[in-house]
Design a protein around this motif. Sequence first.
Motif: not given
Length: 554
Positions: A115-120, A241-247, A253-257, A272-273
């Motif tokens: 299962v994965r979320r795609v752009a919409s 929010n959970p932190v995914v990373g920094t830039t 461009q962050p990932g989906v979700g 990136i959250l």
Amino acid sequence: MLQIDRWKRVLIFGICLLGLLYALPNAFYARVEAHNDAVAQIEATGVETPELAAARDGWPSWMPSHLVNLGLDLRGGAHLLGEVQVDQVYKSRMDALWPELRRALSDARDTVGSVRRVASPDGVLAIEIGNADQMAAATEIVRGFSTPVTTLTGAGQQSLAISTQGATLTIQLSDAEKAVTDDRTIQQSLEIVRRRVDEVGTREPTITRQGEDRILIQVPGIGSAAELKELIGTTAQLTFNPVVGTTADPQAQPGVGQTIAPSIDQPNLFYILEQSPVVTGEDLVDAMPASDENGLPSVNFRFNPTGARAFGAYTSANIGQPFAIVLDNEVISAPVIRSAITGGSGQISGSMDFDQANQLSILLRAGALPAELTFLEERTIGPELGQDSIEAGRISAIVATGLVAAYLIASYGLFGVFASIAVAVNVILILSIMSMMGATLTLPGIAGIVLTVGTAVDANVIIFERIREELRRAKRPFRAIEDGFREAMSAIMDANVTSFIAAAVMFYLGSGPVKGFAVTLTIGLVTSVFTAIFLTRLMILTWLEWRKPVQLNL
């Protein structure tokens, strides 16, 4: 009918004196207003400064201190017309639904596959599953998250509209649910705007719905439309929010979700959250300005039990990981979780002064606006213009009353004097009732008062003309006056009832100034009947008993 018992005479004069007493504070408006503000501040804070004590003592505490509130056009202030971006709520609903759907579909991984979320588009949740031939099973799982729409127009419909194409499952709110959501969003926005405005102590704001998705905000006494926009337009959406990373790249461009948010303290740092927060400001029950361990301004907050459990569970499972405190899409701070935070409280600190900390605590206590307000119209009315309006209204009322009194005296002599006194008392009673009600007076309201002067005169003219008719029939003065009052009663009541119906229609169907006009007109109708039928009759009867005239020239 003309005879009046002693207790009724005392009651009539008592009502007039009481009206004068309650209307009197409006003649000393600034002093009484300062007294009321000082009393309210002392009671709220428990602190009595010399300035507050002097303002409080500027008006006797045993005297009534109710005032007629001045509307925007009389006091000056700010006017805003905002449009609620309800589409943003659809996106938030879908973003909040994704984590729950992901868990439910992941539990059925053996059937539906990965299962994965795609752009919409915004407001639409698109999910791709691994086993396209099991789309029916995936659809059934998603349908379990849909609920019946609980309105008459949406009866029999579900909250989610689900469609499939290949291996992609598309979910969005149904039309019926969107209609319910729109109405709920507007009502919630109205309440939050009202709470924010009330927090800063403004008087008698007008906050009403206009059309499908607009809110009219009029706040007397505030400095400018820009100041009001700053207070209302800030959404104060607090999330953790959970932190995914920094830039360092703002165009990353962050990932989906996921989403990207700048740091409020470090200009070249972006976080990136995870888009779905752990808890939000809706879980807050209190927020107060305070100082941190270094004596710098901060805001202490406290979660409700639901928020405290969610925050405690997350921090317990993610010790050593960073998480972000996000306010209006800016990261205030991103501390590393050192231990489980299960107490349900925390602190926001950073680059703010004490005024900003106080403002932030006000916004957090009032809650987050569910959607952004776009301001379509803004207007500032200066206090000088308001004072000019008051002066113009005062002069018009005095001139109108003076001319009416002159006409009455010229037409009816002594009885015209009695009627003029009744008209003056009528205006005093209107102001006293509006003061006791805490009603708001606007320019149309002043027009309503001036109109009731004419209504009160009309009742007296009907009575006097009926008395003249009775005198032409050679009746004695006492009998002519008694019959005149009795015969005029039905005409007076009919005229006032029809005016009352018109005022009621204006009040229930109108808004803003129209309602203000209807309120003053309705009060004026009641007081004009009282002064014409009771007060004028009492003055005439008192004169008759004193002079006992054999004939009457009217």
